[in-house]
Enzyme design. Structure first.
Site, PDB file in Angstrom:
ATOM      1  N   GLY A 103       2.059  -4.814  -8.102  1.00  0.00           N
ATOM      2  CA  GLY A 103       2.554  -3.849  -7.117  1.00  0.00           C
ATOM      3  C   GLY A 103       1.533  -2.746  -6.979  1.00  0.00           C
ATOM      4  N   THR A 104       1.571  -1.981  -5.890  1.00  0.00           N
ATOM      5  CA  THR A 104       0.481  -1.018  -5.704  1.00  0.00           C
ATOM      6  C   THR A 104       0.892   0.441  -5.550  1.00  0.00           C
ATOM      7  OG1 THR A 104       0.313  -2.102  -3.603  1.00  0.00           O
ATOM      8  CG2 THR A 104      -1.448  -2.457  -5.142  1.00  0.00           C
ATOM      9  N   THR A 105       0.922   1.023  -4.356  1.00  0.00           N
ATOM     10  CA  THR A 105       0.960   2.490  -4.289  1.00  0.00           C
ATOM     11  C   THR A 105       2.376   3.061  -4.159  1.00  0.00           C
ATOM     12  OG1 THR A 105      -1.153   2.353  -3.200  1.00  0.00           O
ATOM     13  CG2 THR A 105      -0.059   4.478  -3.137  1.00  0.00           C
TER      14      THR A 105
ATOM     15  N   ALA B  57      -5.183  -3.412  -1.342  1.00  0.00           N
ATOM     16  CA  ALA B  57      -3.970  -3.869  -2.039  1.00  0.00           C
ATOM     17  C   ALA B  57      -2.733  -3.072  -1.653  1.00  0.00           C
ATOM     18  CB  ALA B  57      -4.176  -3.790  -3.542  1.00  0.00           C
TER      19      ALA B  57
END
Lengths: 285, 276
Positions: B50-52, B229
C-alpha cells in the site's frame, strides 16, 4: 476412623439445586422483553457500575443474576468466545444460540462435577437482522439456569430474586409488538411487584436499562442513562415518550404505538404458572 | 477434559481473569490465530504494498485520507484497495507497507479496542489506543526486518482535551514500535515526501473540515503526480481516495460521491494550473 455419611444421588443433586436456587433468589430481578424495536433489558440494580446487563457482540446481549463474581467471569468468557470466533471466522458467524449452548454446557458440567454449583442464572438475547420482521419472530431469548438447562423464551425472561410476582405482572401486561416506552414502564412496574401484592415504585437510579436496537447495523447494544430512563418513565402519551427517547441519545422509537401505558390483557391460559413459556417440557433445547 | 475446571464448552483460559486486551488474550489462549504465527520467513515473493496516506488537523478534529493503489513491484496490483479504516467511534488508522500484514493488523487492532470497551465497560484513552498500536507493531518487528513492515498512521479525537485547537491528534510509528506524535499534518508511504511537501505549503491551522479534506486530496494528487506507486483520482472508473473526518460527534467515512466532488474540483483546478 469416620465413615462418610451416605447420601443418595437424588438427595445430593437436590441439595445442590436448593443451594443454587437460594443464592439466586437472594438477588434482585432482571427482565428481558422483546419489543417492536428489538430487545429491552431492565434490571433492578442500585449500582451504576456493577452491571447485570452487558454487550457481548454485534447483535447479542447478556443479562445475569446471582453472584456477581461468578456471572462477571462468565460474561468475560462470553465476550472472549464471541470475539475469537468473529476474528477467526466472520462477524456474521457469531450466533446467540451457539453462545447460549456454550454457557449451558459449562453451567451443566459445573453443576454435576464440582462441589459448589454456580449461583447464577443467565439470559442470552439476540436480535434479528435490521430489515427483518418487527414482531419479534426473528429475535431470540435464551434463559440458562444454574444447572445448565436452557429455555428458549418467545416473549420475555424473568430471572433472579422472587420471580413469580414479576413474571405474573409481565404476563398480564405483555403485548406483541409493543413500543419501547410501554414496554419499559411495564417492566419497571413488574420489577416493583412483590409476592404479597404490594407495589414499590423504582426510581430510574435503581434501574439498569439497555436495549439491543434491531434497526442498527453493526453493534446494536445501547445503554440508557438515568436521564433517558426518567424521561421515558415520566411520559404518559406514547408521542411524548418518543421524543424522550430521542432526547436521551437513543434513536427514536418507530411510530407505532400500542395504546395506553397500562395494557389490560389478561394472563394467557396456557401458562397458568405465570412463568411464561419457561416450562421445561415446552422450551428445553 | 472434563476434569479441568470448569468444562470443555468454555476452555479454562477463557474463564481465567485477565486484562481487557484482546491480542494478549489471543497470545495466551489461541496463539495460532495471531497474525504472523508460524510463518516460515524464507525468500519472499513479490507482495502487494500500500502507498500514500496523509493526515492533518482541522478545527476541532482531524482528517485522514489515503489513495487507492496497491503495487507489486512495477505492476499495479489493485486499483481500489482501501488503506484507511475507522477503528472505533473516535479514531481511524491509515496503513502503508505490506498490505496483507497491514490489513490483518488493522482487523486485530479494531477488535482490540472493541474488546477492551466491552470487557471494561469504558473506552481506552486516545494515548492508550496509540500505545496499544505501538506494542502490536513492536510484535511484528521480526517480520519487519524481513521486509514485511507495516507503518500505520493513527489519528483520533481526544475527548479528554477541551481546547478545540488541540483535540485532533496524529501519531506516526516506526518498525520498532516507536510512537511519535505529529503536529498539524503528516504522511506515510512511498509518496509521502511529496504529499508532505504539498501540505507544508497548503496547510492552514484551524481550517474547517471541508477545506482540510480539499488540502488532503490536493496532497494525494501531488503524491500521485510524482510517485508511480500512488494512485491519483480515477475519474474514468470513479475510484477516489478514502477520506475519514473525526470530530466531537465521532468518525465519519466520506461517501464516494462526496470525495468524488472534491476530486473533480481538484482535477479541474489542475487543468489550468498543473502545479496546483
Amino acid at each position: 476412623m469416620t465413615m462418610p455419611i451416605y447420601a443418595s444421588p437424588e438427595q445430593f443433586m437436590r441439595d445442590r439445586s436448593d443451594y443454587a436456587r437460594k443464592g439466586i433468589a437472594r438477588g434482585r430481578s432482571v427482565v428481558a422483553v422483546i419489543f417492536s424495536g428489538g430487545v429491552l433489558f431492565v434490571a433492578e440494580n442500585p449500582s451504576p457500575t456493577l452491571h447485570k446487563v452487558s454487550e457481548i457482540y454485534d447483535r447479542i446481549g447478556f443479562a445475569a443474576t446471582g453472584r456477581y463474581n461468578e456471572y462477571e467471569n462468565l460474561r468475560t468468557a462470553g465476550i472472549r468466545l464471541a470475539d475469537v470466533r468473529g476474528y477467526s471466522y466472520d462477524r456474521g458467524d457469531v450466533t446467540g444460540r451457539w453462545l447460549a449452548n456454550a454457557y449451558a454446557q459449562t453451567l451443566g458440567s459445573v453443576f454435576s462435577e464440582h462441589s459448589k454449583p454456580l449461583e447464577v442464572e443467565l439470559c442470552v438475547a439476540e436480535v434479528g437482522p435490521p430489515d427483518g420482521p418487527t414482531d419479534g419472530t426473528a429475535d431470540q431469548l435464551y434463559r440458562i439456569s444454574y444447572d445448565g438447562s436452557m429455555f428458549d423464551e418467545p416473549r420475555f425472561v424473568v430471572m433472579g430474586g422472587v420471580t413469580e410476582p414479576v413474571a405474573a405482572a409481565l404476563e398480564a401486561t405483555f403485548a406483541d409488538g409493543w413500543d419501547l416506552p410501554t414496554a419499559m414502564r411495564s417492566c419497571a412496574a413488574a420489577l416493583g411487584s412483590a409476592a404479597d401484592g404490594t407495589k414499590r415504585v423504582l426510581s430510574p437510579a435503581q434501574l439498569e436499562v439497555a436495549v439491543l436496537d434491531r434497526r442498527l447495523l453493526g453493534r446494536t447494544f445501547r445503554r440508557l442513562d438515568d436521564v433517558a430512563v426518567a424521561g421515558i418513565l415520566a411520559t404518559d402519551t406514547p408521542d411524548a415518550a418518543d421524543e424522550a427517547t430521542t432526547d436521551g441519545g437513543h434513536p427514536a422509537e418507530s411510530t407505532e404505538s400500542t395504546g395506553p401505558a397500562e395494557p389490560t390483557e389478561p394472563a394467557e391460559p396456557e401458562f397458568p404458572d405465570g412463568d411464561g413459556a419457561g416450562d421445561p417440557a415446552g422450551g428445553q433445547e | 477434559m472434563s476434569s479441568d475446571w470448569p468444562a470443555q464448552a468454555i476452555p479454562a483460559a477463557y474463564l481465567t481473569p485477565g486484562t481487557g486486551s484482546f491480542s494478549e488474550f489471543l497470545a495466551r489462549a489461541e496463539p495460532q490465530l495471531l497474525p504472523g504465527h508460524g510463518r516460515d520467513l524464507g525468500p519472499l515473493p513479490e507482495l502487494r504494498h500500500g502507498t500514500t496516506v496523509v493526515a492533518l488537523t482541522c478545527a476541532d478534529g482531524v482528517v485522514l485520507a489515503g489513495d487507492r493503489r496497491a503495487t507489486m513491484g512495477n505492476v499495479i496490483a489493485q486499483r481500489d484497495i482501501e488503506k484507511v479504516f475507522v477503528t472505533d467511534s473516535h479514531s481511524a488508522i491509515g496503513i502503508a507497507g505490506t498490505a496483507g500484514m497491514a490489513i490483518e493488523m488493522v482487523r486485530l487492532f479494531r477488535l482490540e479496542l472493541e474488546h477492551y470497551e466491552k470487557i471494561e465497560g469504558a473506552k481506552l484513552s486516545l494515548d492508550g489506543k496509540a500505545n496499544r498500536l505501538a506494542s502490536m507493531i513492536r510484535g511484528n518487528l521480526g517480520a519487519a526486518l524481513q521486509g514485511l513492515a507495516v507503518l500505520p498512521l493513527f489519528v483520533g479525537y481526544d475527548l479528554s482535551i477541551s481546547d478545540p485547537t488541540r483535540t485532533g491528534r496524529i501519531y506516526s510509528y516506526d518498525v520498532t514500535g516507536g510512537r511519535y506524535e505529529e503536529h498539524d499534518y503528516y504522511g506515510v508511504g512511498s509518496g509521502s515526501t511529496f504529499a508532505r511537501s504539498a501540505l507544508k505549503k497548503r496547510f492552514v491551522r484551524g481550517s474547517d473540515p471541508a477545506s482540510a479534506v480539499r488540502f488532503a486530496v490536493e496532497a494525494l494528487y501531488d503524491a500521485a503526480d510524482e510517485d508511480s506507486a500512488t494512485g491519483g483520482p480515477d475519474l474514468t472508473r470513479r475510484i477516489f481516495p478514502v477520506v475519514v473526518t473525526i470530530g466531537r460527534d465521532g468518525a465519519v467515512r466520506w461517501t464516494d460521491e462526496a470525495v468524488g466532488e472534491v476530486s473533480e474540483q481538484v482535477v479541474a483546478g489542475r487543468m489550468t494550473n498543473p502545479g496546483g
